[in-house]
Design a protein around this motif. Structure first.
Motif, short mmCIF file in Angstrom:
data_model
loop_
_atom_site.label_atom_id
_atom_site.label_comp_id
_atom_site.label_asym_id
_atom_site.label_seq_id
_atom_site.Cartn_x
_atom_site.Cartn_y
_atom_site.Cartn_z
N ARG A 19 -0.59 2.55 9.86
CA ARG A 19 -1.93 2.73 9.28
C ARG A 19 -2.62 1.38 9.00
O ARG A 19 -3.81 1.34 8.72
CB ARG A 19 -1.83 3.52 7.96
CG ARG A 19 -1.63 5.00 8.20
CD ARG A 19 -1.31 5.76 6.94
NE ARG A 19 -2.27 5.55 5.87
CZ ARG A 19 -2.20 6.15 4.68
NH1 ARG A 19 -1.19 6.98 4.43
NH2 ARG A 19 -3.09 5.92 3.75
N ALA A 60 -11.43 3.09 2.14
CA ALA A 60 -11.77 2.40 0.89
C ALA A 60 -10.79 1.27 0.61
O ALA A 60 -11.06 0.39 -0.19
CB ALA A 60 -11.78 3.39 -0.26
N ARG A 61 -9.64 1.34 1.27
CA ARG A 61 -8.60 0.37 0.95
C ARG A 61 -8.60 -0.76 1.98
O ARG A 61 -8.48 -0.51 3.17
CB ARG A 61 -7.25 1.09 0.95
CG ARG A 61 -6.16 0.27 0.33
CD ARG A 61 -5.08 1.12 -0.25
NE ARG A 61 -4.28 1.80 0.76
CZ ARG A 61 -3.13 2.43 0.49
NH1 ARG A 61 -2.67 2.46 -0.76
NH2 ARG A 61 -2.46 3.04 1.43
N GLU A 63 -6.42 5.21 7.49
CA GLU A 63 -6.66 6.55 6.95
C GLU A 63 -7.37 6.56 5.60
O GLU A 63 -7.69 7.61 5.07
CB GLU A 63 -5.32 7.31 6.87
CG GLU A 63 -4.81 7.62 8.27
CD GLU A 63 -3.42 8.23 8.25
OE1 GLU A 63 -3.05 8.85 7.22
OE2 GLU A 63 -2.71 8.07 9.25
N ASP A 64 -7.53 5.37 5.04
CA ASP A 64 -8.22 5.29 3.76
C ASP A 64 -9.19 4.11 3.81
O ASP A 64 -8.85 2.98 3.42
CB ASP A 64 -7.20 5.10 2.62
CG ASP A 64 -7.90 5.02 1.26
OD1 ASP A 64 -9.15 5.09 1.23
OD2 ASP A 64 -7.19 4.84 0.27
N CYS A 66 2.34 2.68 2.46
CA CYS A 66 1.95 3.57 3.57
C CYS A 66 2.75 3.18 4.80
O CYS A 66 3.45 2.17 4.82
CB CYS A 66 0.45 3.45 3.85
SG CYS A 66 -0.03 1.86 4.54
N ASP A 70 -6.81 0.04 5.94
CA ASP A 70 -5.97 1.22 6.05
C ASP A 70 -6.75 2.22 6.90
O ASP A 70 -7.83 2.67 6.52
CB ASP A 70 -5.70 1.77 4.65
CG ASP A 70 -4.83 3.04 4.71
OD1 ASP A 70 -4.65 3.59 5.83
OD2 ASP A 70 -4.35 3.45 3.64
N TRP A 87 0.82 -1.22 0.00
CA TRP A 87 0.00 0.00 0.00
C TRP A 87 0.85 1.27 0.00
O TRP A 87 0.33 2.38 -0.07
CB TRP A 87 -0.93 0.01 1.22
CG TRP A 87 -2.11 -0.95 1.08
CD1 TRP A 87 -2.51 -1.58 -0.06
CD2 TRP A 87 -3.01 -1.34 2.11
NE1 TRP A 87 -3.60 -2.37 0.20
CE2 TRP A 87 -3.95 -2.23 1.54
CE3 TRP A 87 -3.14 -1.03 3.48
CZ2 TRP A 87 -4.97 -2.82 2.26
CZ3 TRP A 87 -4.16 -1.61 4.20
CH2 TRP A 87 -5.08 -2.50 3.59
#
Lengths: 788, 177, 346
Positions: free
Chosen positions: A566, A581-582, A578-579, A562, A576, A560
């Motif tokens: 996370r 959608a992932r 902070e995301d 990142c 994730d 990812w």
């Protein structure tokens, strides 16, 4: 201790646990419920022979000769062995190895194993036993420990300079006599504790097979696979690399399966000799001879205190009846003194305990090993102290509370300590304040407290290797398999491991399997004794999980691109933070990690910190964490029949964090049941001839569902800094104070002190009689104007 | 040696056994139905309880030949019968025992669950004292019986479609089916 | 596992067939009813028959019915559970129903039979043990040996009658109907017992107990059973007390009877019960019992205490068992007077 041994009480992800702390089905619950679970006696191998043991009919005798010719000649008999075939001694404690699988030269109690036969079926094996002729030369037999302590000839074990004394320990901390002399109140009294036994419903059983190339496999109903492995190698003189020990599903143990036993060596030897699989299943009577139950003890206590109830000095003298062999006796002798130094603080303490051999089935570790008996005596004495000082017995205990993060008078480190909360809980739940001294004559409440170890830092054979090891194997499907040497004996340790894995790795609980207690497959764990499994195996499991977790997280973070912080492993999915959608499924995350790091897996372990007092024996009883317990018992006495009815028992137990509260409650309830049972109904004793007085489940009376009081399990969670998520033990501590709490409740009910176990109705009537005589004399005295 | 025709869990099974063999021995060591347990040798513990025509008996004291002509139900028979009757998952008694934590070592529980089954066949809504009395021939060494009684009560409540009040939040995986 | 010694098993379907099998087998034949007493005894090698004859498939031995004269006829193979639950038995012979309800545990009551309980072997802690245990002991007077162990220097076997049904049946004047190759025989249960722990009954080899007949009890019949034991289930009695009070329509006791058991080789009738209680008025079963009745009962309890001498034959504290005689006598009669019972510690 490495830093990896301490993981702290916090959840691995965020502020909340997802799995831990919730009442959860056991991993093997449905297998057990449907009859599918395989226990040792359920194993049937092709061509399997059945073995039986010939036992001594003498309490103490020299063996002049054993003639096995007729037994060997019987059709269907494939093997006959005697002590000559297994001459090497063993014993769970390396310094006191005084047992033989089959008697060599001497027998030491009625029931001591003498010979074993393997035959096509049990009937043939039994017939062969009757054909073996043993000539004995009887020796004086000891049934009274006082006599055994005083008289050394004949010795039960020859060649020891201590005679019939199995172990003597005397330790003194602080100015015991000076403080007693200066105290406002001194109480001195005598108590006794009778023998009792574990009586798991599953009798001991072992099956062995030996392949043509010498691989010996032994399945045994044991709680100590690793020690059995070592003992087999030693006694059979067989390379340990060619021995595999497996504990199948186990039908109860309670400490009664934590020694190596004769049958394990016999089936192994017979399998090696005959080239056939061999099974031996003990009869219920033989389980009583295998014993290792609670040591009978005679105890003297002197407790000194100030007018405020603060204890200043405790002095104990204890005589322990060990039965015929050492077993764990060295530890028992220490535990009888070492484990009394909490939850109360006292500045001086002395104990002098002596374990002696007698010609009875050997005693050993029963649930609450070594410390249930002293706890009984001491907690009754504390009640006597409260009576004398006219203090509420709960208040007396509060005043003496030792506190958290402290050190006991004998140098043991106390970390978490929820004893005050335990007292509060039982006080509130039982309605103590409106009951004590206020119920009609005949009904009363009593309180007591105790502490117990969560494992000990002292492995039974000295070594610096981890005490618990765990291995994890990861499948591409998302399945995680845990390999642990830990013995699940019904307490649910396999489920505990699975819950930790599910918590740490974010896999659903049903995607975790546990392979346990198989010496070929699993890393070493020392076994299920001394309440060590949750603490040690739990920590080792967290350790293994965290290593694996860091691999998974870093692999996913790399993909990812990142920061690893996370990446969070959630149930069935990796996200994730902070995301939103992932995300990846757990299986995909495992595959991703496998791509990066090759085949996945990890190991974890636990070892204790250096603990204990700086003196000989100072490490015995030293535990990384102690559990604490308080009981209130409500009981009534039928003053006409002497019968005691226990109505309710409230038991508040500080187990650190309750990883699975349903299983913790089960341990608390089972412990309390067992304590009340041995107080009222059970007695393991030999009669005047040395015969077991009732080696059956008819005459050794386990309470039934109608004999068991209402049990109220109250869980107190004083998160321990070193336990897995803060957990401590729950399997043994909650037994201890149930017995003195009952004695104290009887005092509140009818004003008699039950100082000698068991609390039989006959004894109650006797004490009630003495009490009314005393009162009549006192009344008479007043009326005639005489002495008051 | 006799050739017996036993009806076990709905099947007729021919099995050869000596006259002096008990039903427990035949079930365990001839038919491989090892769910019935052996604890005390002689009728003192209840671990070997099976149902004979829906009544609880001790298979360690029942001669195998005398079980002929009766329907024998062992612990292995409960869930298949439940599935045959259109149920899902495990038999509700077995499931309730698991959910309530009644299975510690599990060794006494097959007998215990069959005693509970026999009770419910006769009395579908037993009180707690009735449950205790019906289970008073089955010794359990692990649980102190509390979670067992709760399990039977759970099965009773659910069989009547009643919502089950969790005893308290800490106890019983009652929601966790 | 502890195993029964080898034997052959017969499962006759008629009484005649069973009798013929037993006659042919002679002393090596034994009868099995529910098996709850015989099987443990076989596993202990207290008996080693070559033929065991099961009574399970003989229709004549089953069933509970009221005869035309109002008496209760109980097939010997009736299960103890059925005795405890049967409405006729509960009404006409409450002491028997109560005694049956307290025998052993649930499974053993569904297996065990009334006939089997009547014919129960006497029990002793030196006898009801495995072959190994008894061999280590050097055996005993009752089986395989010549030594006496209950009281040092004793000479007579004092194994205890331990059947709960026996005292209840004695207060009910039960008759036992036997059949054998010699024909039918009926014996009053009172005359059935011998004061010999080795074999305490007048029961001949080859005789099959077919049925028990309990004469019709009067409308005011009240009976109760009291059982002393350590646990609330499973255990044999440490003391059993059967009480009978027949109360006429004036509220006066017209007949009273007291039989105690589990103390010695045979059940013991305390003959003074009638003398002391007949003619008294127990009073209101729902309220306070009458003072005179209670005083007479106290006297009876004292007398029973004096007459009973339990020994250390069965496991359990003999002194406590003796001390419990008056308590259980009193409580059991009180229960009878109140149409209550059984008297049991739970």
């Amino acid at each position: 201790m490495a830093a990896r041994d301490i993981h702290g009480p916090a959840p691995p992800w965020g502020d909340e646990f997802r799995v831990v702390g919730k009442p959860t089905r056991k991993l093997d619950g449905l297998a057990k419920a449907t009859g599918a679970a395989i226990y040792t006696d359920d194993i049937q191998l092709p061509g399997m022979l059945h073995a039986k043991t010939l036992r001594s009919t003498q309490a103490h005798a020299r063996i002049r000769s054993i003639d096995t010719r007729a037994a060997r000649a019987l059709k269907g008999v494939h093997g006959v062995i005697t002590g000559a075939d297994l001459p090497i001694r063993y014993g769970v404690i390396p310094w006191t190895q005084d047992e033989n699988a089959l008697a060599v030269d001497k027998v030491r109690f009625i029931g001591d194993p003498v010979a074993a036969v393997a035959a096509v079926d049990e009937d043939t094996a039994n017939a062969a036993l009757k054909l073996i002729r043993v000539e004995y030369e009887p020796l004086h037999a000891y049934f009274d420990p006082r006599e055994a302590a005083a008289r050394h000839d004949p010795a039960i074990h020859e060649g020891r300079k201590e005679g019939n004394v199995s172990k003597h320990v005397r330790l003194e901390f602080g100015p015991v006599d000076e403080l007693a002399a200066a105290a406002d109140v001194v109480l001195e009294d005598e108590y006794s504790f009778h023998g009792s036994t574990h009586a798991p419903i599953e009798p001991h059983c072992a099956v062995a097979t030996c392949s043509a190339d010498g691989l010996l496999t032994v399945w045994s109903a044991t709680q100590i696979t690793h020690y059995v492995h070592r003992a087999l190698a030693q006694v059979l003189e067989h390379p340990p690399q060619k021995i595999r020990v497996i504990q199948p599903c186990l039908g109860g143990a309670f400490g009664g399966k934590s020694d190596p036993f004769s049958l394990e060596f016999c089936v192994a030897k017979l399998a090696m000799l005959t080239g056939r699989p061999v099974k031996m299943l003990y009869t219920r009577e033989e389980v009583f001879y295998a014993h290792r139950g609670r040591h009978p003890m005679s105890l003297k206590y002197r407790t000194a205190a100030g007018r405020d109830g603060r204890i200043t000095s405790v002095d104990a003298k204890i005589l322990i009846d060990g039965g015929s062999y050492s077993s764990f006796g060295l530890v028992t002798t220490y535990y009888a003194g070492q484990l009394l130094t909490g939850p109360y603080d006292f500045p001086s303490y002395r104990f002098d305990s002596t374990r002696v051999f007698t010609n009875k089935p050997p005693c050993g570790p029963k649930r609450g090993h070594g410390s249930v008996q002293p706890r009984f005596a001491f907690e009754v004495q504390l009640d006597q102290l409260a009576e004398k000082l006219e203090l509420d017995p709960i208040e007396l205990r509060r005043r003496n509370f030792q506190g958290e993060r402290t050190r006991t008078v004998n140098g043991q480190r106390i970390t978490s300590n929820g004893f005050l909360a335990c007292l509060d809980q039982v006080e509130r739940a039982s309605g103590w304040k409106s009951k004590r001294g206020q119920m009609p004559f005949g009904r009363g409440v009593g309180v007591a407290g105790s502490m117990y170890i969560s494992g000990t830092n002292y492995p039974v054979y000295p070594n610096k290797m981890p005490q618990a090891g765990v291995q994890l194997k990861v499948d591409r499907s998302g399945l995680v398999t845990v390999f642990t040497g830990g013995n699940d004996i019904g307490q649910g340790s396999n489920s505990m491991c699975a819950m930790i894995v599910a918590e740490e790795l974010g896999v659903p609980l049903e995607h975790v399997r546990v392979v346990a207690a198989d010496t070929d497959l699993c890393p070493v764990d020392l076994g299920a004794y001394s309440s060590r499994v949750t603490f040690m195996v739990g920590n080792a499991t967290i350790d293994a999980c965290r290593k694996l977790r860091s691999q998974i997280v870093s692999a996913v973070a790399r993909v990812w691109q990142c920061a690893p912080e996370r990446v969070r492993l959630m149930p069935g999915v990796v996200i994730d933070l902070e995301d939103p959608a992932r995300s990846l499924s757990t299986a995909a995350a495992f595959q991703c990690a496998e791509e990066h790091f090759d085949t996945l897996g990890s190991t974890g372990s636990y070892n204790t910190p250096t603990l204990g007092g700086d003196y000989r024996g100072g490490t015995i009883g030293a535990s990384p964490a102690y559990s604490f317990t308080a009981h209130v018992v409500e009981a009534s006495v039928d003053t006409e029949t002497g019968r005691i009815t226990v109505h309710d028992v409230w038991c508040a137990h500080d187990c650190g964090r309750a990883l699975n509260p349903m299983l913790v409650a089960g341990q608390i309830e089972g412990s309390v049941y067992m304590g009340i049972a041995e107080a009222l109904l059970e007695e393991h004793r030999v009669n005047r001839l040395g015969l077991h007085a009732g080696p059956s489940l008819l005459d050794y009376r386990l309470p039934t569902s109608v004999d068991t009081p209402e049990l109220h399990a109250l869980i107190v969670e004083s998160l321990d800094p070193e336990g897995p998520y803060g957990a401590k033990e729950a399997g043994e501590g909650p037994l201890h104070s149930s017995i003195p709490a009952l004695s104290n409740a009887i005092f509140d009910a009818v004003g008699i002190r039950m100082k000698h176990l068991p609390f039989t109705p006959g004894r109650v009537l006797e004490l009630l009689g003495e009490k009314s005589e005393r009162e009549a004399r006192a009344r008479g005295g007043v009326e005639t104007g005489g002495r008051v | 040696m006799r050739l017996l025709r036993l009806r076990v869990n709905g099947d007729v099974v021919p099995v050869a056994a000596p006259s002096h063999w008990t039903l427990l021995e035949v079930l365990r060591y001839r038919l491989g139905l090892t769910g019935s347990k052996q604890g005390c040798d002689k009728g003192d513990c209840g671990a070997c309880t099976v149902l004979l025509d829906k009544k609880p008996v001790l298979s360690c004291l029942t001669l195998a030949a005398l079980a002929e002509g009766h329907e024998v139900t062992t612990i292995e028979g409960l869930t298949p019968a439940h599935l045959r009757a259109g149920g899902r998952g495990a038999d509700p008694i077995q499931d309730a025992f698991d959910r309530c934590g009644a299975l510690q070592c599990g060794f006494c529980q097959p007998g215990m669950m069959l005693s509970a089954r026999a009770l419910l066949a006769k009395n579908p809504r037993p009180t707690r004292p009735e449950i205790q009395a019906a289970l008073a021939g089955n010794l359990c060494r692990c649980t102190g019986y509390t979670q067992i009684l709760e399990a039977v009560e759970l099965a009773v409540a659910e069989s009547g479609g009643a919502a089950v009040q969790p005893a308290d939040g800490r106890r019983g995986a009652r929601g966790a089916s | 596992m502890l195993r029964a010694p080898k034997f052959e098993l017969a499962t006759p379907t008629s009484l005649g067939e069973a009798i013929a099998l037993l006659a042919e087998a002679g002393p090596s034949g034994m009868v099995i009813a529910g098996g709850t007493d015989l099987m443990p005894n076989l596993k202990h090698e207290l008996f080693t028959p070559s033929l065991v004859v099961s009574l399970a498939r003989i229709p004549e031995l089953h069933g509970i019915r009221r005869a035309t004269d109002g008496s209760l006829v109980i097939g010997a193979m009736s299960s103890l559970e059925s005795i405890a639950e049967n409405a006729l038995v509960r009404e006409q012979a409450p002491a028997l129903a109560q005694a049956a309800s307290l025998i052993a545990g649930p499974q053993l009551r569904s297996m065990g039979t009334l006939g089997g309980n009547v014919l129960l072997d006497t029990r002793c802690q030196w006898y009801n043990q495995t072959y190994f245990w008894r061999e280590a002991l050097g055996f005993c007077l009752k089986k395989d040996g010549s030594k006496y162990h209950v009281v040092e220097g004793g000479a007579k076997c004092v194994a205890a009658a331990s059947n709960d049904s026996a005292p209840a049946l004695m207060t009910l004047d039960a008759e036992l109907g036997f059949e054998s190759a010699a024909g039918r025989r009926s014996v009053r249960i009172e005359e059935f017992w011998l004061a010999d722990g080795i074999f305490n009954k007048r029961h001949a080899q080859g005789e099959i107990l077919v049925e028990l007949t309990i004469p019709k009890t009067p409308a005011g019949h009240r009976g109760a059973y009291g059982k002393l034991r350590e646990r609330g289930s499973i255990d044999f009695p440490l003391l059993g007390v059967a009480a009978r009070l027949d109360v006429d329509d004036q509220g006066t006791v017209s007949r009273a009877d007291l039989v105690v058991t589990a103390l010695a080789a045979r059940p013991h009738r305390v003959t003074k019960a009638g003398e002391l209680l007949v003619g008294t008025r127990p009073g209101d079963p729902q309220g306070e019992l009458a003072a005179e009745f209670r005083a007479r009962l106290a006297e009876l309890a004292r007398l029973a205490h004096k007459q009973c001498h339990p020994l250390e034959n069965i496991p359990g504290d003999a002194a406590w068992r003796k001390a419990m005689v008056p308590v259980y006598v009193r409580r059991t009669f009180e229960a009878a007077a109140r149409r209550a019972g059984p008297v049991h510690h739970l």
